[in-house]
Each structure stands twice: as C-alpha cells, then as structure tokens.
Motif scaffolding. Sequence first.
Motif, PDB file in Angstrom:
ATOM      1  N   LEU A  72      15.968  -8.066  -5.790  1.00 52.09           N
ATOM      2  CA  LEU A  72      16.560  -9.273  -5.222  1.00 52.09           C
ATOM      3  C   LEU A  72      16.127  -9.474  -3.770  1.00 52.09           C
ATOM      4  CD1 LEU A  72      20.211  -9.099  -6.632  1.00 52.09           C
ATOM      5  CD2 LEU A  72      18.419 -10.693  -7.294  1.00 52.09           C
ATOM      6  N   ALA A  73      16.140  -8.391  -3.001  1.00 47.99           N
ATOM      7  CA  ALA A  73      15.723  -8.499  -1.602  1.00 47.99           C
ATOM      8  C   ALA A  73      14.234  -8.833  -1.500  1.00 47.99           C
ATOM      9  CB  ALA A  73      16.028  -7.195  -0.865  1.00 47.99           C
ATOM     10  N   ALA A  74      13.416  -8.170  -2.311  1.00 45.97           N
ATOM     11  CA  ALA A  74      11.979  -8.445  -2.280  1.00 45.97           C
ATOM     12  C   ALA A  74      11.663  -9.852  -2.772  1.00 45.97           C
ATOM     13  CB  ALA A  74      11.232  -7.411  -3.127  1.00 45.97           C
ATOM     14  N   GLY A  75      12.403 -10.342  -3.762  1.00 44.35           N
ATOM     15  CA  GLY A  75      12.167 -11.690  -4.270  1.00 44.35           C
ATOM     16  C   GLY A  75      12.485 -12.759  -3.249  1.00 44.35           C
ATOM     17  N   ALA A  76      13.594 -12.593  -2.523  1.00 39.25           N
ATOM     18  CA  ALA A  76      13.923 -13.559  -1.473  1.00 39.25           C
ATOM     19  C   ALA A  76      12.877 -13.533  -0.365  1.00 39.25           C
ATOM     20  CB  ALA A  76      15.307 -13.260  -0.907  1.00 39.25           C
TER      21      ALA A  76
ATOM     22  N   ILE B 128      19.774   0.550 -13.350  1.00 36.70           N
ATOM     23  CA  ILE B 128      19.796  -0.912 -13.313  1.00 36.70           C
ATOM     24  C   ILE B 128      20.026  -1.425 -11.895  1.00 36.70           C
ATOM     25  CG2 ILE B 128      20.973  -2.965 -14.173  1.00 36.70           C
ATOM     26  CD1 ILE B 128      21.615  -1.465 -16.702  1.00 36.70           C
ATOM     27  N   ALA B 129      20.981  -0.802 -11.183  1.00 38.60           N
ATOM     28  CA  ALA B 129      21.391  -1.324  -9.876  1.00 38.60           C
ATOM     29  C   ALA B 129      20.281  -1.194  -8.847  1.00 38.60           C
ATOM     30  CB  ALA B 129      22.647  -0.592  -9.395  1.00 38.60           C
ATOM     31  N   LEU B 130      19.518  -0.102  -8.868  1.00 38.12           N
ATOM     32  CA  LEU B 130      18.459   0.059  -7.874  1.00 38.12           C
ATOM     33  C   LEU B 130      17.376  -0.990  -8.049  1.00 38.12           C
ATOM     34  CD1 LEU B 130      17.293   1.683  -5.522  1.00 38.12           C
ATOM     35  CD2 LEU B 130      16.128   3.127  -7.201  1.00 38.12           C
ATOM     36  N   SER B 131      16.966  -1.237  -9.287  1.00 35.70           N
ATOM     37  CA  SER B 131      15.938  -2.257  -9.528  1.00 35.70           C
ATOM     38  C   SER B 131      16.440  -3.636  -9.132  1.00 35.70           C
ATOM     39  CB  SER B 131      15.515  -2.242 -11.000  1.00 35.70           C
ATOM     40  OG  SER B 131      16.620  -2.544 -11.836  1.00 35.70           O
ATOM     41  N   LEU B 132      17.718  -3.924  -9.400  1.00 34.34           N
ATOM     42  CA  LEU B 132      18.270  -5.216  -9.008  1.00 34.34           C
ATOM     43  C   LEU B 132      18.349  -5.352  -7.495  1.00 34.34           C
ATOM     44  CD1 LEU B 132      21.186  -5.694 -11.578  1.00 34.34           C
ATOM     45  CD2 LEU B 132      19.003  -6.895 -11.529  1.00 34.34           C
ATOM     46  N   PHE B 133      18.822  -4.310  -6.821  1.00 40.08           N
ATOM     47  CA  PHE B 133      19.007  -4.377  -5.380  1.00 40.08           C
ATOM     48  C   PHE B 133      17.667  -4.573  -4.660  1.00 40.08           C
ATOM     49  CE2 PHE B 133      19.687  -2.678  -1.122  1.00 40.08           C
ATOM     50  CZ  PHE B 133      20.883  -3.268  -0.765  1.00 40.08           C
ATOM     51  N   VAL B 134      16.686  -3.746  -5.001  1.00 40.37           N
ATOM     52  CA  VAL B 134      15.372  -3.849  -4.345  1.00 40.37           C
ATOM     53  C   VAL B 134      14.675  -5.145  -4.752  1.00 40.37           C
ATOM     54  CG1 VAL B 134      13.118  -2.752  -4.097  1.00 40.37           C
ATOM     55  CG2 VAL B 134      15.174  -1.347  -4.206  1.00 40.37           C
TER      56      VAL B 134
ATOM     57  N   ILE C 223       0.839  -1.204   0.000  1.00 40.96           N
ATOM     58  CA  ILE C 223       0.000   0.000   0.000  1.00 40.96           C
ATOM     59  C   ILE C 223       0.878   1.261   0.000  1.00 40.96           C
ATOM     60  CG2 ILE C 223      -1.642   1.340   1.376  1.00 40.96           C
ATOM     61  CD1 ILE C 223      -2.915  -1.279   2.230  1.00 40.96           C
ATOM     62  N   THR C 224       1.947   1.239   0.781  1.00 45.35           N
ATOM     63  CA  THR C 224       2.869   2.375   0.801  1.00 45.35           C
ATOM     64  C   THR C 224       3.473   2.617  -0.579  1.00 45.35           C
ATOM     65  OG1 THR C 224       3.401   1.877   3.113  1.00 45.35           O
ATOM     66  CG2 THR C 224       4.903   3.329   1.916  1.00 45.35           C
ATOM     67  N   ALA C 225       3.845   1.541  -1.273  1.00 40.39           N
ATOM     68  CA  ALA C 225       4.417   1.682  -2.610  1.00 40.39           C
ATOM     69  C   ALA C 225       3.392   2.246  -3.589  1.00 40.39           C
ATOM     70  CB  ALA C 225       4.931   0.327  -3.097  1.00 40.39           C
ATOM     71  N   ILE C 226       2.148   1.772  -3.516  1.00 42.22           N
ATOM     72  CA  ILE C 226       1.113   2.259  -4.425  1.00 42.22           C
ATOM     73  C   ILE C 226       0.814   3.733  -4.170  1.00 42.22           C
ATOM     74  CG2 ILE C 226      -1.309   2.002  -5.078  1.00 42.22           C
ATOM     75  CD1 ILE C 226      -1.034  -0.987  -4.533  1.00 42.22           C
ATOM     76  N   VAL C 227       0.732   4.114  -2.897  1.00 44.21           N
ATOM     77  CA  VAL C 227       0.492   5.527  -2.565  1.00 44.21           C
ATOM     78  C   VAL C 227       1.641   6.398  -3.078  1.00 44.21           C
ATOM     79  CG1 VAL C 227       0.280   7.167  -0.652  1.00 44.21           C
ATOM     80  CG2 VAL C 227      -0.971   5.018  -0.588  1.00 44.21           C
ATOM     81  N   GLY C 228       2.880   5.906  -2.954  1.00 49.90           N
ATOM     82  CA  GLY C 228       4.014   6.665  -3.468  1.00 49.90           C
ATOM     83  C   GLY C 228       3.933   6.874  -4.968  1.00 49.90           C
ATOM     84  N   VAL C 229       3.502   5.848  -5.708  1.00 55.14           N
ATOM     85  CA  VAL C 229       3.381   5.978  -7.164  1.00 55.14           C
ATOM     86  C   VAL C 229       2.268   6.959  -7.525  1.00 55.14           C
ATOM     87  CG1 VAL C 229       2.843   4.741  -9.288  1.00 55.14           C
ATOM     88  CG2 VAL C 229       4.326   3.692  -7.587  1.00 55.14           C
ATOM     89  N   VAL C 230       1.145   6.892  -6.792  1.00 51.90           N
ATOM     90  CA  VAL C 230       0.016   7.765  -7.105  1.00 51.90           C
ATOM     91  C   VAL C 230       0.344   9.224  -6.770  1.00 51.90           C
ATOM     92  CG1 VAL C 230      -2.378   8.285  -6.519  1.00 51.90           C
ATOM     93  CG2 VAL C 230      -1.667   5.913  -6.839  1.00 51.90           C
TER      94      VAL C 230
ATOM     95  N   THR D  53       9.239  -2.643  -5.985  1.00 53.81           N
ATOM     96  CA  THR D  53      10.342  -2.039  -6.738  1.00 53.81           C
ATOM     97  C   THR D  53       9.914  -0.735  -7.397  1.00 53.81           C
ATOM     98  OG1 THR D  53      11.185  -4.268  -7.179  1.00 53.81           O
ATOM     99  CG2 THR D  53      12.075  -2.469  -8.502  1.00 53.81           C
ATOM    100  N   VAL D  54       8.735  -0.724  -8.000  1.00 55.51           N
ATOM    101  CA  VAL D  54       8.234   0.502  -8.632  1.00 55.51           C
ATOM    102  C   VAL D  54       7.972   1.576  -7.582  1.00 55.51           C
ATOM    103  CG1 VAL D  54       6.328   1.473  -9.968  1.00 55.51           C
ATOM    104  CG2 VAL D  54       7.289  -0.737 -10.606  1.00 55.51           C
ATOM    105  N   GLY D  55       7.454   1.177  -6.420  1.00 58.93           N
ATOM    106  CA  GLY D  55       7.217   2.144  -5.352  1.00 58.93           C
ATOM    107  C   GLY D  55       8.503   2.774  -4.851  1.00 58.93           C
TER     108      GLY D  55
END
Length: 385
Positions: A283-287, A275-281, A36-43, A178-180
């Motif tokens: 990878l952590a979120a995927g695990a 590239i690095a920010l999307s990979l870093f966030v 929800i925090t990520a969605i609010v940030g995008v909006v 990641t998008v948030g």
Amino acid sequence: MSRLGNLGARLYRGEVGYDFVGHRKFWYGLSVLITITAIVGVVVRGLNMGIEFEGGAVFTTPKTSASVEHTTEAAEQISGHQAIVQELGSGGMRVQIAGVETDTSTEVKEKLAEELKVNSEDIDAQLVGPSWGEQIANKAWQGLGIFMVLVVIYLAIAFEWRMALAALVALIHDLTITVGVYSLVGFEVTPGTVIGLLTILGYSLYDTVVVFDGLREGSKGVTKQTKFTYSEIANRSINGTLVRSINTTVVALLPVAGLLFIGGGLLGGGMLNDIALSLFVGLAAGAYSSIFIATPLVADLKEREPQMKALRKRVLAKRAKAEEREGRDVYGDEDDGPQDAPPAGVTGQRDAEPHAASAASGQRRERPSPQRGGRGKGRPSGRRR
C-alpha cells in the motif's frame, strides 16, 4: 472547512503545489536505489518459501512448557531438515519442516510429541507434497502474468499506451520492493502472501488511474492553448489528487498496521504476518509509485511527441515576450539614459520655460455661460422677476 480540506482545494485550483514532475530525476534515482537494494536482498538472502510451495509438514502442538529454542533443536534433530518454530497465543507451537516426506511424517510426529511431552494424537499435522507445492507456485506466477497483461490492455484502451506502460513500470516497482522486504525481513512466503500481493496491485492501480483520469481531463485540447505545457498540466493533476491519495492511503494503512503489529506481533498469528506485511509494504509503495513514478513517466513520454515539443516552444516564447514586456513597463524610464548637460547661459531659459508653460496651463479661462435667446439679458442671475 478544515485545514486539510482547504489545502486540498488550494492544491486542486493550482494555488499551491509541489513540482513533482520538475524533481522527477531525484525520485527516479531514489526508486532505482530502493529497487536495486530489494533485488540484492532477494539474490543474497533468498526467499523463505512456505511448505505450500516447497512441500513439507506443519505440526501444530497443544500447550507445552518447552521453549522455542528447544523445540527448534528437537525438530531439526528428528527430521534432519531445517525447522521454523513459532509460538502461538494458546501456548502451543507451530513447527514447520520443509522436505519431510509423507512416509516419514508419522515418525517425526511421534518423536516430536515425546520431546515436547504432549500426546501425539493432539498434534495436528498438515502434509504438502513437493509436486503439489510446485504446481501452486506455477499457478501463482501464471495468475500474476495474466493480471499484468489484462491491466496493460485495459489501460491502453481506456487511456493510451503511454499510461499503460507507466502503470506497468509502477506495478513492477511495487512488486520488487515488496518481495525485497520479504527477503530482508525473512517472513515466510505463503499463498496468503500471493493474495496480499494481488490486493496491493489492485490498490496501486486504483490510485494511479485516479491521477491518470484527472490528467486526461486536464489535457483535453492541450495543443490549442499556450498557457501550460503538458508536464505542468500533469503536475497540476498530481497536486489536485494529492490530498485524496494521502487520505485513502492512511485510512487503508491503519487497520493493516493493527493486523501486522498487534495481530501478528503480539498474538503470534502466522498467516496474519504473511498477509499483513505484503499489504502494508504494498500500500505504501503503491501510493508512492502512482505519485512519484507513474505520472512523471507519462509526462516524459508525452514530451517526446512533436506536438508537445512545439507546444513547449510556444509556451516558453509567450512567457519570454510577457517578461520582456513587463520589464519594459517597469524599467522603461531608466532606458532613456542620462540627459546631456545644457550649455552655460541656457539653464535659466530652459528652467523658465517649464514654469511659464505650467503657469499658462494653470490659468483658468472664463467661458461665457450659454444664453437662451434674449431671456434674462442684463440680469445677473438670468432669472425672471
């Protein structure tokens, strides 16, 4: 064997472990809060889309003495649009201006060279039309959609539809977070970002499939036993691959962290940050999602089946009987209750009877040794002289 390897072996054998499935509601709630925090940030803040998606111009200048603030102010006054300026490691500037048309780019380039006191021919200009950027964005969304569909089909065939659904939920969770983060941090979204997203989705699926494979092997013939429920087997599968997931995640995050904080932060690499920010966030979120979301969600879906409900009843009933039997064995002497007091005058008799019985049972009874025929008769040792 190292301590970590010993811990991994104990986790695999089920000697120690954390009840991931039992505490799933807490992790579900935490994931919903983060999403929800990520969605609010995008909006609210939106995404800082690159010129590859919105169209515009990027001017890369040679080494200049002008500051970032001065360059930004000059670029916005010249073009009439918002500008994003980044200082490069060589001392030059990367000036990105969205909305600049191809016809006016040459004029903007010359005026920018005058403000920065550099030769206009030394400025590298890259122009992207709005229509071409829109096509890039549409192709990226189509590629992401096709990727999701293929993943669901493969997991449904290789495993089952419940695992495919759980993996899809985990992927959407990773994408949203990641998008948030991109929205909250304000990093630019470029084709490099899309490449990073596809990379981390593949990594997240790899970690999830490893756990699912262990769960499939551990749940074979699950309805034929009464020792574990399906949720407990799922929890053992997570713990069995926990150390492996942590090791692979840490090893993958270390070079990405160097790419993000050193390459992007200190050296000022623009594309490296994307590239690095999307990979870093990612990878952590995927695990996180493969351990705390995907597998517990599969357990929730499987526990709704009639066979798994019946299995849970049998397991709980067997455990209840075992606990009851153990309780009788431990506390059985106390269940007889207190003895009634004997009437007066009988106490001595009752007390004497056990002593007499014990005395009688304590006496040895001499048994004659067996004789063989008439040999040795009348001799103490029974030996021949």
